[in-house]
Design an enzyme around this catalytic site. Structure first.
Site, PDB file in Angstrom:
ATOM      1  N   SER A   1       2.802  -8.789  -2.078  1.00 21.03           N
ATOM      2  CA  SER A   1       2.919  -8.659  -0.440  1.00 21.03           C
ATOM      3  C   SER A   1       2.605 -10.148  -0.102  1.00 21.03           C
ATOM      4  CB  SER A   1       2.176  -7.657   0.191  1.00 21.03           C
ATOM      5  OG  SER A   1       2.071  -7.772   1.767  1.00 21.03           O
TER       6      SER A   1
ATOM      7  N   ARG B   1       7.273 -32.682  22.210  1.00 21.72           N
ATOM      8  CA  ARG B   1       7.784 -31.281  22.613  1.00 21.72           C
ATOM      9  C   ARG B   1       6.656 -30.206  22.232  1.00 21.72           C
ATOM     10  NH1 ARG B   1      14.027 -31.233  20.983  1.00 21.72           N
ATOM     11  NH2 ARG B   1      14.822 -31.582  23.031  1.00 21.72           N
TER      12      ARG B   1
ATOM     13  N   ASP C   1       0.908  -1.328  -0.004  1.00 20.30           N
ATOM     14  CA  ASP C   1      -0.009   0.073  -0.004  1.00 20.30           C
ATOM     15  C   ASP C   1       1.005   1.150   0.095  1.00 20.30           C
ATOM     16  OD1 ASP C   1       0.878  -0.524   2.601  1.00 20.30           O
ATOM     17  OD2 ASP C   1      -1.307   0.261   3.352  1.00 20.30           O
TER      18      ASP C   1
ATOM     19  N   ASP D   1       1.370 -10.636   2.834  1.00 18.52           N
ATOM     20  CA  ASP D   1       0.734 -10.487   3.944  1.00 18.52           C
ATOM     21  C   ASP D   1      -0.649 -10.653   3.774  1.00 18.52           C
ATOM     22  OD1 ASP D   1       2.897  -9.771   5.197  1.00 18.52           O
ATOM     23  OD2 ASP D   1       2.659  -7.627   5.371  1.00 18.52           O
TER      24      ASP D   1
HETATM   25  O1  F6P Z   1       5.266  -6.868   4.236  1.00 20.84           O
HETATM   26  C1  F6P Z   1       5.779  -8.019   4.117  1.00 20.84           C
HETATM   27  C2  F6P Z   1       6.672  -8.357   5.187  1.00 20.84           C
HETATM   28  O2  F6P Z   1       7.428  -9.442   5.010  1.00 20.84           O
HETATM   29  C3  F6P Z   1       5.613  -8.461   6.815  1.00 20.84           C
HETATM   30  O3  F6P Z   1       5.297  -9.551   6.813  1.00 20.84           O
HETATM   31  C4  F6P Z   1       7.008  -7.997   7.574  1.00 20.84           C
HETATM   32  O4  F6P Z   1       6.517  -7.627   8.669  1.00 20.84           O
HETATM   33  C5  F6P Z   1       7.858  -7.294   6.802  1.00 20.84           C
HETATM   34  O5  F6P Z   1       7.383  -7.363   5.546  1.00 20.84           O
HETATM   35  C6  F6P Z   1       9.333  -7.396   7.128  1.00 20.84           C
HETATM   36  O6  F6P Z   1      10.019  -6.208   6.340  1.00 20.84           O
HETATM   37  P1  F6P Z   1      11.453  -6.279   6.151  1.00 20.84           P
HETATM   38  O7  F6P Z   1      11.811  -7.300   5.049  1.00 20.84           O
HETATM   39  O8  F6P Z   1      11.795  -4.860   5.611  1.00 20.84           O
HETATM   40  O9  F6P Z   1      12.256  -6.513   7.349  1.00 20.84           O
END
Ligand code: F6P
Length: 363
Positions: free
Chosen positions: A150, A187, A105, A152
């Site tokens: 992304s 575990r 975004d 996410d």
């Molecule tokens: O947005 C993708 C992501 O991998 C998130 O899941 C994570 O919080 C972030 O980027 C990590 O960012 P960087 O690779 O800059 O550490």
């Protein structure tokens, strides 16, 4: 000839290459010339050979590769007006006035900002003699389209973002691997997965990996979560399970907004339940490696649709998204604004409203 620029921006994601390849080939097939802007918006700010023509064969053998072959960056200069103006000059110099951006975004917002400022930049650059009157006239507007890359899956307006499915596969494989060693020793494991404000990867991988408990930002556990979790895990142990697997999304908080870390969970498992408990933070393995079949074809379909969109260029900027396995379009900044609203609703603790605003079945 129409010239389209394609770039990947922000964090990389598996399947970005499939999108770039589709843009290049669909663009060429439609009679356009396609230019790769390397290292995200930094490449446009720097100009020169960071903006290079991509031919059909330049995107051969990239479909199965993870990451992005044209590079990506989180670009500080592009956040400043001067940086964006420099990017406009470099694009116009290369004859580019249509952009397809694959990013999150933040990248999509920056791109729309450039589009808004473009006519002012054109006027200023022409006045300063940095571009000719003819260039100013020919490239009076910037046409953009956005694809969401992304892992996410945090964008409103699309069922899936490019990279999510591959990350989910990787997490599931990791949980399978952890489960087998955990079972051997009886575990418990706490597995932290990525996702920033979005618990999609955590919930889906917990289901796919048959985890016992999951913690996500959109649904913070009640204050007695430690007792509740212990109760659930004891029950499954009593039912004969040889492992306890807890999946926790990064960004998980309690209802007061205090972070809950994997270590907090491990301490509960160890101290309150007497289990031999370990933490595995999956980190960037989730974002690397070969894209899944879904990410390849979905990104290909969207890249193709994005070319059609920028060649038409007759409506407000669109997010090129996927719904019900078909490409769909939604005003780009509406999607971004709705996504930001979900994040702030979560921050304010308005979880049900956040989930309703995200508009998917769950997570
Ligand atoms: O947005 C993708 C992501 O991998 C998130 O899941 C994570 O919080 C972030 O980027 C990590 O960012 P960087 O690779 O800059 O550490």
């Amino acid at each position: 000839t129409v010239r389209i620029g394609v770039l990947t921006s922000g964090g990389d994601a598996q399947g970005m290459n499939a999108a770039v390849r589709a843009v290049v080939r669909a663009g060429i097939q439609a009679g356009a010339e396609v230019f790769g802007i390397h290292e995200g918006w930094q490449g446009a700010v720097d100009g020169g050979d960071q903006i290079r023509r991509l031919e059909w064969d330049d995107v051969g053998n990239v479909l199965a590769r993870g990451g992005t072959v044209i590079g990506t960056a989180r670009c500080a200069a592009f956040r400043e007006r001067d940086g964006r103006k420099r990017a406009a000059l470099n694009l116009i110099t290369h004859g580019i006035d249509r952009i397809i951006v694959i990013g999150g975004d933040g990248s999509l917002t920056g791109t729309d900002r450039l589009r808004e400022e473009w006519p002012a930049f054109v006027a200023e650059l022409a006045d300063a003699g940095e571009i000719t009157a003819e260039q100013a006239e020919r490239h009076a507007q910037l046409v953009i389209a956005g694809l969401v890359g992304s892992i996410d899956n945090d964008m409103v307006g699309t069922d899936m973002t490019i990279g999510t499915d591959s990350a989910l596969h990787r997490i599931t494989e990791a949980i399978d691997a952890i489960s087998s060693t955990a079972a051997s020793h009886q575990r418990s494991f706490v597995v932290e997965v990525m996702g920033r404000h979005c618990g999609y990867l955590a919930v889906m991988s917990a289901i796919a990996g048959a985890a016992d408990y999951v913690l996500i930002p959109e649904s913070p556990p009640a204050d007695d979560w430690k007792q509740h979790m212990s109760h659930v895990l004891r029950q499954s142990r009593r039912a004969g399970r040889r492992t306890s697997i807890v999946v926790i999304a990064e960004g998980t908080q309690d209802r007061q907004g205090n972070p809950i870390t994997p270590e907090d969970v491990r301490v509960v498992l160890a101290d309150e339940m007497g289990e031999d408990a370990r933490v595995t933070i999956l980190g960037h393995v989730q974002r690397g490696g070969t894209p899944s079949a879904y990410d390849r074809w979905m990104a290909t379909m969207l890249g193709h649709a994005a070319v059609g969109e920028v060649l038409r260029g007759d409506r407000e900027p669109q997010l090129v998204a996927v719904r019900g396995n078909r490409p769909t379009f939604m005003p780009l900044m509406e999607a971004v604004a709705a996504t930001r609203r979900v994040a702030s609703l979560i921050e304010e603790g308005r979880y049900d409203e956040a989930m309703a605003a995200r508009g998917r079945s769950f997570v």
